[in-house]
Scaffold this active site. Sequence first.
Site, PDB file in Angstrom:
ATOM      1  N   SER A 184     -35.152 -12.951 -18.643  1.00 32.16           N
ATOM      2  CA  SER A 184     -33.683 -12.920 -19.525  1.00 32.16           C
ATOM      3  C   SER A 184     -32.955 -14.227 -18.933  1.00 32.16           C
ATOM      4  O   SER A 184     -32.220 -14.773 -19.790  1.00 32.16           O
ATOM      5  CB  SER A 184     -32.906 -11.771 -19.296  1.00 32.16           C
ATOM      6  OG  SER A 184     -32.542 -11.491 -18.263  1.00 32.16           O
ATOM      7  N   LYS A 233     -25.834 -17.854 -14.796  1.00 34.11           N
ATOM      8  CA  LYS A 233     -26.066 -16.815 -15.902  1.00 34.11           C
ATOM      9  C   LYS A 233     -24.757 -16.140 -16.528  1.00 34.11           C
ATOM     10  O   LYS A 233     -24.136 -15.523 -15.374  1.00 34.11           O
ATOM     11  CB  LYS A 233     -27.351 -15.953 -15.456  1.00 34.11           C
ATOM     12  CG  LYS A 233     -27.785 -15.167 -16.552  1.00 34.11           C
ATOM     13  CD  LYS A 233     -28.990 -14.254 -16.062  1.00 34.11           C
ATOM     14  CE  LYS A 233     -29.424 -13.366 -17.205  1.00 34.11           C
ATOM     15  NZ  LYS A 233     -30.616 -12.540 -16.625  1.00 34.11           N
ATOM     16  N   SER A 255     -36.716 -11.341 -14.429  1.00 35.12           N
ATOM     17  CA  SER A 255     -35.825 -12.371 -15.381  1.00 35.12           C
ATOM     18  C   SER A 255     -35.387 -13.442 -14.526  1.00 35.12           C
ATOM     19  O   SER A 255     -35.035 -14.221 -15.229  1.00 35.12           O
ATOM     20  CB  SER A 255     -34.539 -11.325 -15.638  1.00 35.12           C
ATOM     21  OG  SER A 255     -34.976 -10.647 -16.844  1.00 35.12           O
TER      22      SER A 255
END
Lengths: 95, 508
Positions: B154, B79, B178
């Site tokens: 996210s 990420k 997330s």
Amino acid sequence: MKLSYDQVKHIAWLARLGLSEAESEKFSFQLSNILENFEVLEEIDTTNVPPVTPSIPQQNVFREDRIAKSYPQNAVLANAPRQEENCFKVQAILE
Amino acid sequence: MNELHQLTIHEAHELLKQRKISSVELTRSALKRIAEVEDKIHACVTITEDSALRQAEEADNYISSGNIAPLTGIPTLVKDVICTQGIRTTCGSKMLENFIPPYNATVIEKLKAQKAVILGKTNMDEFAMGSSTEHSAFFPTHNPWDLSRVPGGSSGGSAAAVATDEAIYALGSDTGGSVRQPAGFCNMVGLKPTYGRVSRFGLVAFASSLDQIGPITKDVPDCALVMSAIAGHDPRDSTSVPYPVPDYSQHLIPDPSGSSPRGFALEGLKIGIPQEYFVEGMQNEVRAALETAIRKLEELGAEIDWETSLPSTKYALAVYYILAPSEASANLARYDGVKYGFSERGASNVIETTEKTRQFGFGSEVKRRIMLGTYALSAGYYDAYYLKAQKVRTLIKQEFDQAFKKYDALVTPTSPTVAFKLGEKIEDPMQMYLSDVCTLPINIAGVPAISIPAGFARDPSPSLRSGSGQGLPIGMQIIGKPFSEETLLRIAFAYEQTTDWHKKRPPL
């Protein structure tokens, strides 16, 4: 709790956040709606409840103060939007 | 097995160990897959093909010299909120569009110590603020199960990438759900570790008292392998704890059905089902899938209490959306356009430069949260919002403490609904916030939780139905006591072996 347009402007100033007129109008409406959803907290009695301590009980953490390698100057400056003579460059802060 | 990129970590590891495949072959396969599907999925922000192939060669040499660790030679995506030395780390923001970190996050150092192969960086909601990956400054990521839907967020890029076999596994970060919510939306396994279990050094800070890095994997054994690799104390993160890291794989019990001499895998475990998580607005299909899954846990030997109650759950959303933005407003004060990041030129003085830099560098959700947090911390409102929320946080945490005196774990849905449509909630922040209602309380309490695949459902609204016939994934969340990740993995693995949900892949 309604957030007026003037309050939005004031909070943006505190956060040093520029907002367009349209954004300020939109935030006044949206943040008021979000704050309404926070009113649920008023019904819960928190007299004598301490504010949370960290999730995991921990004491302060100490370590030896040892000299270690730091990053070379060019690596630290590599991402700077403006630099001069191996320094970060900013606009004048004092009048 | 058709293609190498479809392998799990443990499968690829066996083949690498036996020298039946090389890391270069595996890495090329993943890169080929990325080239094939990225046009549809948009999971990646940066692909580092050359350095990935170099790392794969190094891994092959390492294996040739008789060494191998569980993640050696296995391609991963990270990420874009986790700092990677020399690789652009954008946080999904225009503010950091060109930021190249001078150092690696501790988790990256740990992967590199095992000679893992980093393929690139994944898309995310800007600064990890969002539940759909639509708040990325660059482009939205699409859910591979239905391209008209969000992958969750996210860490939506990480979840969508692993679901489409672009990487064998990925790292995400979880502040309010997330890792777990996108894992649930994409039929992946996602774990949010106990606060303090994994170092946050090099994780760009959103809400420092809530943030944790966690794995997104194709199955539970893989999750155990990644957790053992990334967990542990780090002197550079004073909130990481100096507890030993278990070999999580040792806690997975094969053959859970009771036919082995070890008996039923979940015998002796008490599991509570907190009623407050089966909320109003929950889709019936999600409820039904969870009930079926919980009965399966019962068959595996667990004692289920269907009547568990955590009454403070209804305050969690308000507590979270006061505390997380408050911490964010402080953490994001550093973006002033001086040391790194976007910087607006042409303003007449230093304050105006700061304001314009932040006006044009941040997107609307980040601004909204900075505004909320600044307000909650401002003079005259601090007691009513921030302090009040910190007190209610204590009550929520105490409720979990009490529950874990009775239960070894709690089971809930990961999300009240299946993946929603792109654009469906983007103009209504409150609706977007509600999609995390089942995952937020876990970060508030600091406890660990895992989301695992637990079935599929069609969208209940016929007009919104599209995509594959099988429907959209449903996630089951298992919550544990602090530092009981091995128990969560044990429960998750027992369940996983009795179902095929985790083996299903989106038709692309």
